[in-house]
Design a protein around this motif. Sequence first.
Motif, PDB file in Angstrom:
ATOM      1  N   HIS A 125      -4.857 115.697 -20.056  1.00 20.76           N
ATOM      2  CA  HIS A 125      -4.668 115.804 -21.509  1.00 20.76           C
ATOM      3  C   HIS A 125      -3.626 116.852 -21.896  1.00 20.76           C
ATOM      4  O   HIS A 125      -3.565 117.920 -21.309  1.00 20.76           O
ATOM      5  CB  HIS A 125      -5.987 116.149 -22.212  1.00 20.76           C
ATOM      6  CG  HIS A 125      -6.901 114.979 -22.317  1.00 20.76           C
ATOM      7  ND1 HIS A 125      -7.913 114.747 -21.416  1.00 20.76           N
ATOM      8  CD2 HIS A 125      -6.952 113.954 -23.216  1.00 20.76           C
ATOM      9  CE1 HIS A 125      -8.558 113.632 -21.755  1.00 20.76           C
ATOM     10  NE2 HIS A 125      -7.982 113.124 -22.841  1.00 20.76           N
ATOM     11  N   HIS A 126      -2.847 116.476 -22.906  1.00 24.05           N
ATOM     12  CA  HIS A 126      -1.901 117.398 -23.520  1.00 24.05           C
ATOM     13  C   HIS A 126      -2.146 117.396 -25.022  1.00 24.05           C
ATOM     14  O   HIS A 126      -2.844 116.524 -25.530  1.00 24.05           O
ATOM     15  CB  HIS A 126      -0.455 116.937 -23.312  1.00 24.05           C
ATOM     16  CG  HIS A 126      -0.119 116.613 -21.911  1.00 24.05           C
ATOM     17  ND1 HIS A 126       0.064 117.588 -20.966  1.00 24.05           N
ATOM     18  CD2 HIS A 126       0.066 115.431 -21.283  1.00 24.05           C
ATOM     19  CE1 HIS A 126       0.355 117.007 -19.816  1.00 24.05           C
ATOM     20  NE2 HIS A 126       0.352 115.697 -19.979  1.00 24.05           N
ATOM     21  N   GLU A 183      -7.394 106.830 -17.310  1.00 31.48           N
ATOM     22  CA  GLU A 183      -6.946 105.752 -18.190  1.00 31.48           C
ATOM     23  C   GLU A 183      -5.459 105.931 -18.418  1.00 31.48           C
ATOM     24  O   GLU A 183      -5.025 106.941 -18.955  1.00 31.48           O
ATOM     25  CB  GLU A 183      -7.682 105.833 -19.535  1.00 31.48           C
ATOM     26  CG  GLU A 183      -7.185 104.813 -20.537  1.00 31.48           C
ATOM     27  CD  GLU A 183      -7.563 105.157 -21.978  1.00 31.48           C
ATOM     28  OE1 GLU A 183      -8.646 105.717 -22.191  1.00 31.48           O
ATOM     29  OE2 GLU A 183      -6.741 104.852 -22.858  1.00 31.48           O
ATOM     30  N   ASN A 202      -3.794 101.571 -22.793  1.00 32.15           N
ATOM     31  CA  ASN A 202      -4.789 100.945 -23.662  1.00 32.15           C
ATOM     32  C   ASN A 202      -4.128  99.802 -24.427  1.00 32.15           C
ATOM     33  O   ASN A 202      -3.114  99.996 -25.083  1.00 32.15           O
ATOM     34  CB  ASN A 202      -5.337 101.995 -24.635  1.00 32.15           C
ATOM     35  CG  ASN A 202      -6.540 101.475 -25.397  1.00 32.15           C
ATOM     36  OD1 ASN A 202      -6.961 100.332 -25.205  1.00 32.15           O
ATOM     37  ND2 ASN A 202      -7.083 102.307 -26.265  1.00 32.15           N
ATOM     38  N   ARG A 239      -1.670 115.428 -30.477  1.00 31.18           N
ATOM     39  CA  ARG A 239      -3.086 115.231 -30.828  1.00 31.18           C
ATOM     40  C   ARG A 239      -3.809 116.562 -30.806  1.00 31.18           C
ATOM     41  O   ARG A 239      -4.005 117.157 -29.737  1.00 31.18           O
ATOM     42  CB  ARG A 239      -3.755 114.271 -29.845  1.00 31.18           C
ATOM     43  CG  ARG A 239      -3.260 112.867 -29.970  1.00 31.18           C
ATOM     44  CD  ARG A 239      -4.129 111.908 -29.180  1.00 31.18           C
ATOM     45  NE  ARG A 239      -3.650 110.541 -29.369  1.00 31.18           N
ATOM     46  CZ  ARG A 239      -4.220 109.479 -28.841  1.00 31.18           C
ATOM     47  NH1 ARG A 239      -5.311 109.612 -28.082  1.00 31.18           N
ATOM     48  NH2 ARG A 239      -3.728 108.279 -29.075  1.00 31.18           N
ATOM     49  N   ASP A 283      -7.304 116.881 -28.917  1.00 33.44           N
ATOM     50  CA  ASP A 283      -7.396 117.066 -27.470  1.00 33.44           C
ATOM     51  C   ASP A 283      -7.159 118.507 -27.038  1.00 33.44           C
ATOM     52  O   ASP A 283      -7.090 118.818 -25.856  1.00 33.44           O
ATOM     53  CB  ASP A 283      -6.394 116.138 -26.767  1.00 33.44           C
ATOM     54  CG  ASP A 283      -6.916 114.706 -26.724  1.00 33.44           C
ATOM     55  OD1 ASP A 283      -8.153 114.532 -26.759  1.00 33.44           O
ATOM     56  OD2 ASP A 283      -6.096 113.775 -26.672  1.00 33.44           O
TER      57      ASP A 283
HETATM   58  P1  ATP Z   1      -8.673 109.604 -23.390  1.00 33.90           P
HETATM   59  O1  ATP Z   1      -9.990 108.939 -23.610  1.00 33.90           O
HETATM   60  O2  ATP Z   1      -8.304 109.774 -21.966  1.00 33.90           O
HETATM   61  O3  ATP Z   1      -8.514 110.850 -24.209  1.00 33.90           O
HETATM   62  P2  ATP Z   1      -7.650 107.882 -25.398  1.00 33.90           P
HETATM   63  O4  ATP Z   1      -8.613 106.754 -25.354  1.00 33.90           O
HETATM   64  O5  ATP Z   1      -7.800 108.916 -26.432  1.00 33.90           O
HETATM   65  O6  ATP Z   1      -7.573 108.577 -23.954  1.00 33.90           O
HETATM   66  P3  ATP Z   1      -5.578 106.238 -26.490  1.00 33.90           P
HETATM   67  O7  ATP Z   1      -5.809 106.724 -27.854  1.00 33.90           O
HETATM   68  O8  ATP Z   1      -6.002 104.861 -26.151  1.00 33.90           O
HETATM   69  O9  ATP Z   1      -6.181 107.272 -25.429  1.00 33.90           O
HETATM   70  O10 ATP Z   1      -4.020 106.437 -26.154  1.00 33.90           O
HETATM   71  C1  ATP Z   1      -3.266 105.540 -25.327  1.00 33.90           C
HETATM   72  C2  ATP Z   1      -2.790 106.225 -24.069  1.00 33.90           C
HETATM   73  O11 ATP Z   1      -2.138 107.464 -24.365  1.00 33.90           O
HETATM   74  C3  ATP Z   1      -3.895 106.598 -23.135  1.00 33.90           C
HETATM   75  O12 ATP Z   1      -4.233 105.518 -22.320  1.00 33.90           O
HETATM   76  C4  ATP Z   1      -3.289 107.722 -22.330  1.00 33.90           C
HETATM   77  O13 ATP Z   1      -2.502 107.206 -21.271  1.00 33.90           O
HETATM   78  C5  ATP Z   1      -2.386 108.385 -23.320  1.00 33.90           C
HETATM   79  N1  ATP Z   1      -3.020 109.601 -23.880  1.00 33.90           N
HETATM   80  C6  ATP Z   1      -3.953 109.654 -24.851  1.00 33.90           C
HETATM   81  N2  ATP Z   1      -4.279 110.931 -25.166  1.00 33.90           N
HETATM   82  C7  ATP Z   1      -3.516 111.711 -24.363  1.00 33.90           C
HETATM   83  C8  ATP Z   1      -3.382 113.108 -24.221  1.00 33.90           C
HETATM   84  N3  ATP Z   1      -4.082 113.960 -24.981  1.00 33.90           N
HETATM   85  N4  ATP Z   1      -2.500 113.568 -23.309  1.00 33.90           N
HETATM   86  C9  ATP Z   1      -1.775 112.721 -22.558  1.00 33.90           C
HETATM   87  N5  ATP Z   1      -1.858 111.383 -22.640  1.00 33.90           N
HETATM   88  C10 ATP Z   1      -2.722 110.865 -23.545  1.00 33.90           C
END
Ligand code: ATP
Length: 937
Positions: free
Chosen positions: A81-82, A188, A191, A68, A71
């Motif tokens: 975040h990664h 979180e 989801n 992503r 992020d």
């Molecule tokens: P956040 O609001 O914390 O950025 P998100 O709502 O963007 O999370 P989702 O798109 O629902 O996350 O992705 C599902 C799951 O993937 C998240 O619950 C999280 O555990 C994981 N995740 C999402 N973005 C990242 C990231 N940049 N690095 C690591 N794990 C992630």
Amino acid sequence: MKTDEIRKKYLEFFESKGHTRCPSDVLVPTWDPSVLFTPAGMNQFKDHFLGKVKLDFTKATTCQKCLRTGDIDNVGRTAYHHTFFEMLGNFSFGDYFKREAINWAWEFLTDKKWLAIDPARLTVTVYLDDDEAAEIWRKDVGLSADRIERMGEHDNFWPAGAPTDGPDGVCGPCSEIFYHDDFGDNVEIWNLVFTQFNRVGDPPDNLRPLPSKNIDTGMGLERTASVLQGVQTNYHIDILRPIVEAAAEVVGTKYVFDSDTGRRLRRITDHVRACTMAVHENVYPGAQKEKYVIRRLLRRAVLDGHQMGLRDPFLCKIVPAVVEQMKAAYPDLTETTDRVAEVIRNEESNFFGTIDAGLARIERIFTEMKADNHATVDGAEAADLYQTYGVPPEVFETMAAESNLAFDWDGYRRAMAAHGEASGKVAHTVMGDKGPVDAIKKVLHRVEFLGYETTEADAELKFIVAQEQLCDHLREVGRDETVTVVLDRTPFYGESGGQVGDTGEIVGEGFRFQVSDTQRDAGLILHHGHLTEGELRTGVPVTARVDMARRQAIRRAHSATHILHHALQKHLGSHAQQQGSKVDQDWLRFDFTNLAPVSAEQLQAIERDSIEQVAAAQPIVAQTLPLAKARERGAMMLFGEKYPDPVRMVSMGDFSKELCGGIHLDNTGEVGPFEIITEEGVSAGTRRVVALTGERAKEHAEQTHATLARAAEHLSVSLTAVPEAIRSLALNVRELKKQLASGAKKSDEEGKTKKSTKATSSTPTYAAVKAALRESARMLNVAPLDVPDRVAAMQKDLVDLTAQLEQMAESGELSADALLEKAETIGDTNMIVAETAGANPNLMRQLIDQIRKKGGSNAIFLATAVGDSKVVLVAGVSRDLVDRGLSAGDWVKEVAPIVGGGGGGKPDLAQAGGKDPAKLGEALKAAQATMRKMLAA
Ligand code: ATP
Ligand code: MG
């Protein structure tokens, strides 16, 4: 619990609930233009959710590699975040819904048999009016109401904000599961998305229930590992901490969590891991799209290293640590470690080369902006910085933000566009209704493709698109803009898989439509072209006829591409995989992975091998079979390529098996002549070969032959003796130039081309002819086709030089030494004033040069008569005299009027012309007197 174990348990758990375990999709889904990198587990199932593909199962579970870019700025700053991370997911395609999704998630997280997380640590959120989900959390799971929070459409709806802002299409509420850690963070981890609506237009009443509801969930692997391992940040989990430590060691510092260095090391860890995974899949750093993302990640990490004092590539040294930690899940990584490190090293060293100058410039820009009270970084400036120093605009933007300055993205894009370059910044393709073709798609799902079996077929004319509009008839013959025609079935191949689209004609009663190109769009095949006769009308029967000769030439090139691909891998190694290809009429271009240029010997071996496979006349067979079967049979699978299932496998003899939708020959022997024309680099680590087949290879061979024959003709030697003759011609020219420069006389033995007798005996092989022409071109440093002209030019040089030398010989004592002997010494200066009968101005200037080169203080004036109406005067003085203020220009100007002329030049060398040879003696005397005066002054 170790990360590898969590991954394993998740997939096992959902398998035990009847899910089919599917492999991770590739990081760059080339088949999905709406994203550059896979952002979530659900993406590979988009078509499953939409019911566009036949479902072999209705429940699936995966561990998906995600990247992503959104992020990127959180990396190193937040604990969780990664850019690259792994997402575990379970999916239902019209199978189970909310109740199972919620209960299973809870069971997996809290049950002693699985993750055994303390339920007291967990809370959940649901969408505002999703009472159904809230009910399940309360009643089934038994959560108290205060641990179920209701959130708005921006937090708990997918896509975020969809009810109000769109886009139209499948959407739904979601429910997130949070873990409360010991460090005060609510993270979180999971989801759950309940896709139950189809959005149609703006609110109100715009959410229609879907007949078949889906489940899409995503649990972050690293986040889950982090909470289970009780560490403060994802970067401290078992598979990431060792990379952070390795980075610290390479950088030569200690890792301290809450420090600037700590943040930098985490960012480096993330970016190197992401780039390792991407380069492994053959996504190399570059200027566009996903390649640009990788470049930007690498450069940003390099900047972090730079700020910690590093000046040489270092990220590449962290690659082995990444592989060590990731190899349990992705064993293939161990096979590419060296290549990945090398690619990263190259990119690093490029950037290190310009980074200091770039940073200095940024410093200056910031200082000036502050002084002038400017708050926004000029976009044009940023464009220049990227182009000159390779500083990515996003990195510049971040640095600006750190100095409280804004960034002018519009200006940046304008400047890049003005430079004719794409701005690199991730473009978001909007999916949705686009125009007439999309309208057709709603009615016609698929056009039947008949081109594997035939080049001519009867069909029905279904749609006509002219001027971006659907129409039911068209009568303007010869209109300028292209018209698009869609049939229900067609033998025309639409461009794909590198193979160009077919051309030909579509005819029906009273009309003729010339097809100049064929393209594909989803299931449609679009014929683009012009109406040349009569009137087009939808619903009428037509005959579609592909240009057969052209098609045959394309087939030759396509089959040759597979043969070449096989030979490349055989001679260079299995890494030499296809990166891109273009297959046209008896012409092919093939890009593949290889760090270094392919040597001439290797290239010859590759060509020879390919020619042998053609000569072996092996059968070519295409068959459609399940993807798993194809893999079992050893079909070549490419990274970054998404294959349908079932797949079409093209086999040649038993040496080549590729998955390919293109059109091939029936036998390798039909390729005919094959020749590799060029090999060159296209970007770091990617090489490109261009080759010809059939007719074009034959024409090329004839041309090569004719070109060499012309050169041989000029040189009066046999074909294969051309390189040798060129070598001696070049030697002769060089020798004559040397003689002329040193003022030596022309000797009778030298300066003549040695003429060999023409060999009339055996005709050389084509390979020998080609080698001879290449060798000649290389020696002359020109393109092969230019060899004869270059040879002719050199022969002319030879004639001219010989003439000059002869002239020099005729002009008697015309050498620098002879002239010096006659010099008159005035003080320290040698004054030489002489007539050089028979010398041309060129030779006169050379003589002056030679005298000056011998050193000392010199003033030289040479004069010569040309015929009886022209005089040439050339004067030169040595450096010391110029420094004393003397000028050859003044000298000549003073004398020239005597012979009825004028002229001038620079202080050290000047030339003049005159019309009166009779006055030459007088002029020479005046020259002597003038110089004496000038020296005395
Ligand atoms: P956040 O609001 O914390 O950025 P998100 O709502 O963007 O999370 P989702 O798109 O629902 O996350 O992705 C599902 C799951 O993937 C998240 O619950 C999280 O555990 C994981 N995740 C999402 N973005 C990242 C990231 N940049 N690095 C690591 N794990 C992630
Ligand atoms: Mg996010």
